[in-house]
Each structure stands twice: as C-alpha cells, then as structure tokens.
Design an enzyme around this catalytic site. Structure first.
Site, PDB file in Angstrom:
ATOM      1  CG  ASN A   7     -26.462 -29.376   0.749  1.00  0.00           C
ATOM      2  OD1 ASN A   7     -27.645 -29.725   0.838  1.00  0.00           O
ATOM      3  ND2 ASN A   7     -26.081 -28.344   0.026  1.00  0.00           N
ATOM      4  NE  ARG A  92     -29.104 -25.692   1.796  1.00  0.00           N
ATOM      5  CZ  ARG A  92     -29.630 -25.773   0.594  1.00  0.00           C
ATOM      6  NH1 ARG A  92     -29.249 -26.716  -0.246  1.00  0.00           N
ATOM      7  NH2 ARG A  92     -30.538 -24.912   0.215  1.00  0.00           N
ATOM      8  CG  HIS A 181     -31.054 -18.893  -1.624  1.00  0.00           C
ATOM      9  ND1 HIS A 181     -31.665 -18.292  -2.697  1.00  0.00           N
ATOM     10  CD2 HIS A 181     -30.735 -20.145  -2.025  1.00  0.00           C
ATOM     11  CE1 HIS A 181     -31.729 -19.137  -3.708  1.00  0.00           C
ATOM     12  NE2 HIS A 181     -31.179 -20.279  -3.333  1.00  0.00           N
ATOM     13  NE  ARG A 242     -36.499 -23.293  -7.898  1.00  0.00           N
ATOM     14  CZ  ARG A 242     -35.655 -23.142  -6.886  1.00  0.00           C
ATOM     15  NH1 ARG A 242     -36.008 -22.471  -5.818  1.00  0.00           N
ATOM     16  NH2 ARG A 242     -34.443 -23.662  -6.933  1.00  0.00           N
ATOM     17  NE  ARG A 286     -22.491 -21.704 -17.578  1.00  0.00           N
ATOM     18  CZ  ARG A 286     -21.991 -22.506 -16.665  1.00  0.00           C
ATOM     19  NH1 ARG A 286     -20.701 -22.543 -16.454  1.00  0.00           N
ATOM     20  NH2 ARG A 286     -22.764 -23.300 -15.949  1.00  0.00           N
ATOM     21  CD  GLU A 336     -20.053 -16.500  -6.373  1.00  0.00           C
ATOM     22  OE1 GLU A 336     -19.125 -17.212  -6.791  1.00  0.00           O
ATOM     23  OE2 GLU A 336     -20.766 -16.818  -5.403  1.00  0.00           O
ATOM     24  CD  GLU A 366     -25.408 -21.412   0.151  1.00  0.00           C
ATOM     25  OE1 GLU A 366     -24.878 -21.620  -0.957  1.00  0.00           O
ATOM     26  OE2 GLU A 366     -26.616 -21.560   0.352  1.00  0.00           O
TER      27      GLU A 366
END
Ligand code: AMP
Length: 383
Positions: A7, A92, A181, A242, A286, A336, A366
């Site tokens: 990737n 990827r 994605h 973004r 976080r 998650e 992925e």
C-alpha cells in the site's frame, strides 16, 4: 499461499505478508518519510516478538520495496527464506476511474490505465504505480494484482453519481462521484452478512468507515448503491482534517476575500478542516473527546457535528435503501473503538428504522481482502 500486500502512499510504503488460507499475518510494517533524510522502517513479526523502528536511507519507492524484501527474508528478523515463497503481490490502488470495476491482474495495459487516471488522484496513483513497478522488478516471478478503492462503487446508478454541472465536464474530465474506501465497505458488508446469518445478496446495509478519513455507503445485496465521498475523498462526513460536505461557493468566497490560491484553499479543506479545524484541538477523536469532557466548547461542537452529520447520512441512506435496513455497521479507528458514537446513532435512529435493524461494530481488514482477491485471480490463472 503467501501473498504480499503493498500500500504505497505519497511518502510511505506499507506492507503485510499474509497466509491467505489461514487468514494470518506473518509480518507487517511501513517504510515512512520516503524521499527525506528522516526515512525509517517499522517492522513487526508477532510470532517472534519483533517490533522495531529503524532509520534507513530510502530515496524512493523502488528502494522501499527492496528494503521490504530484505527485511522479510532476513534470517533473524524476517519470516521467509527467499522471495520465491511469495506467490503473488496485491497492490492497493486508490483510483481506478471508470475503467476498473474489479480487482485486476496487472500488465502493461493495466499500468497504462492506472496512469491515465492519475489526474484524478495525483497524490495516490503515482506512488502506487512506483510501488507496482518496484514489485514487478523485485518479485518478478509472480503475478501482481491491483485492488481499487473505487471499484466497489461502480454499481452506483448514473443518477446518483452525476453532479448538477454541465454534462460536458463529465465527458471532458470524468467529473462525477467515484467513491472511496470501497475495499473496507466491501469487507465489512461480507462480515455483516455472516453475523446476520443471511446471504449477502439479500441484505440491505449501511456501512460507516470512520477513521481519519470517513465515508458511508448504502449497500444493497452486496452492491454499493450510494456513498458519501465523491470525485475526491473530500466530500461527505466530517473527517479528521477534511471538511466533508459544504456549499461549494465557500471556496470561491475564500479565494476572493482571503486572496487565496488554489493550493491554499485545497490545503485548508484537506488538512486544516474537519475535527481539527472546528475544535482547534486535534484531528484525533481521542483528543476531541478528552477536551470535550474537560469542557472545551469547540471540541464539543466538533463532536456534535460529527454525530449529527453521521445521523443525517444514515437517515438518508435508509431512504435510498427503501426504508429497510438490516444493519448499520461501524468500522475503522473511530467506528471500532468508540461505542458512544454507535450507541447515540442507534438511540436516535432506531425508532425511525424498521424494527429489526442491528447496529454492529466490525473490524475492517482491507489487507486481507486485497490478499484474498489476489489469491483468487492467481488461482484462476493456474486452472
Ligand atoms: P484510522 O484512520 O482507521 O486509523 O482511525 C483513526 C481515528 O480513529 C482517529 O481519529 C483516532 O482518534 C480514532 N481512534 C483510534 N483508536 C481509538 C480509540 N481507542 N478511541 C477513540 N478513537 C480512536
């Protein structure tokens, strides 16, 4: 069968060496800050309790692939004796344009096809091509496969991927929604169908990939029919840095009133907006939650915006799916790990959805899906 997954981003090259049949990772790591004098490599082999980061000279992606080869075959630090144990390489590739609808065996024609759409992903496709060429030199005996982030979204209907601008811009430049994605949305869709114990072809899902980049997808019978990212990965949900959806007139307003160049306004929307821009604290969820609990009002605003927009998309995708949603899936770093976000969306939307909708947190993978696609294509070659 061992498959290497590569990737390659603008200044990094991530790798994972997987045993596809066993769905296990033998080694993983990343070469970072390629092309600078701070380049380094991180390498992890769980089975040998190896985890380190070292400075390494790495001027380009070709050298990065050589470093990866050297480290995975190193007698002390590696996991294989020679490159001949690697049976294929999966890459990827962010943008497949309109040409690539599925994972594809790489050859000169396909490489040309990826280069031809590099304009649409100038930060992503060129380094992926560098990585592909490096692997073709270094792992020259094995097939290489491209797995595209955009491919899963090819099933989106024309009326959903067109923008309301003159048609001519589509024919001249390919300006339309592509979506990103895709590998993650496809992977968690399959996992969700397994959890629901129903065939993928018979379930309606809304999958939310909430990481540093965030996108949401309406999946009908295993096919994407709508997604929130668009021509580029800037549209849709509020993300780490973004802005997501916004009236496009803001761009021209800023250019006029702040005398900004195209590059400056692009940098603001991509790197200085989202959770970071609104909170002024961080792009990391976080940090946002910690600051919010400590009473920071801008952090609370960023958090509330994140959830509001997420709910708005889930609601509208429920409508796109005809009102029947088997599950809403939360995945990636935020999806998650932050049950509060899933719980709030569930609490607020469950009464509006059909009674049986499940709200699931599913780990995305992925790399595994890239390895599995590569394995399938290679196996078909050998038949
Ligand atoms: P990703 O791009 O998938 O690596 O996700 C990055 C985002 O996930 C960042 O906003 C992180 O703050 C967030 N994240 C990762 N782990 C946690 C966690 N344990 N709690 C809250 N947010 C997390």
């Amino acid at each position: 069968m061992l498959i290497l997954v590569a990737n390659c981003g603008s200044s990094s090259a991530k790798y994972e060496l997987l045993n596809v049949e066993k769905e296990t990772v033998l080694a993983r790591g990343v070469v970072e800050r390629i092309g600078t004098n701070l380049s380094s490599i991180k390498h992890e082999v769980k089975s040998k309790d190896i985890f380190w980061k070292r400075k390494m000279n790495c001027p380009d992606h070709h050298r990065a692939i050589e470093l990866i080869r050297d480290i995975i075959t190193d007698p002390e630090e590696g996991v294989i004796a020679s490159v001949s144990e690697v049976m294929g390489v999966g890459h990827r590739v962010v943008h497949g344009g309109e040409k690539f609808h599925e994972s594809t065996l790489l050859d000169e024609e396909v490489i040309k096809g990826i280069a031809a759409v590099s304009d649409l992903a100038p930060l992503h496709n060129p380094p992926a091509l560098e990585g592909i060429k490096g692997c073709m030199n270094i792992f020259d005996k094995v097939p290489q496969v491209a797995v595209f982030d955009t491919a899963f979204h090819h099933s989106i209907p024309e009326y959903a991927y067109f923008y309301g601008i003159p048609y001519d811009f589509y024919t001249r430049y390919g300006i339309r929604k592509y979506g990103f994605h895709g590998t993650s949305h496809r992977y968690v869709s399959m996992k969700a169908a397994e959890i629901l114990n129903k065939p993928l072809s018979s379930v309606n899902l809304i999958t939310a990939h909430l990481g540093n980049g965030c996108s949401i997808c309406a999946v009908q019978g295993g096919k994407s029919i709508e997604t929130s990212m668009g021509f580029t990965p800037l549209d849709g949900l509020l993300m780490g840095t973004r802005c997501g959806e916004m009236d496009p007139a803001v761009v021209t307003f800023l250019m006029q009133h702040e005398d900004m160049s195209v590059d400056e306004v692009n940098a603001i929307m991509n790197k200085r907006s989202g959770l970071l821009g609104v909170s002024g604290v961080s792009n990391d969820m976080r940090d946002i939650m910690k600051a919010m609990y400590e009473g920071n009002v801008q952090a609370k605003l960023a958090y509330d915006m994140f959830i509001y927009r997420l709910k708005k998309y889930v609601g509208s995708y429920a409508a796109v799916l005809g009102g029947h949603v088997d599950a809403v899936v939360f995945t990636a770093g935020i999806g998650e790990n932050v049950p509060d976000i899933k719980d709030q969306v569930e609490r607020d939307l469950k009464p509006l959805l059909n009674g049986g909708t499940k709200f699931l947190m599913i780990h995305t993978n992925e790399e595994l899906l890239i390895a599995q696609d590569t394995y399938k294509i290679i196996s078909a070659l050998n038949k």
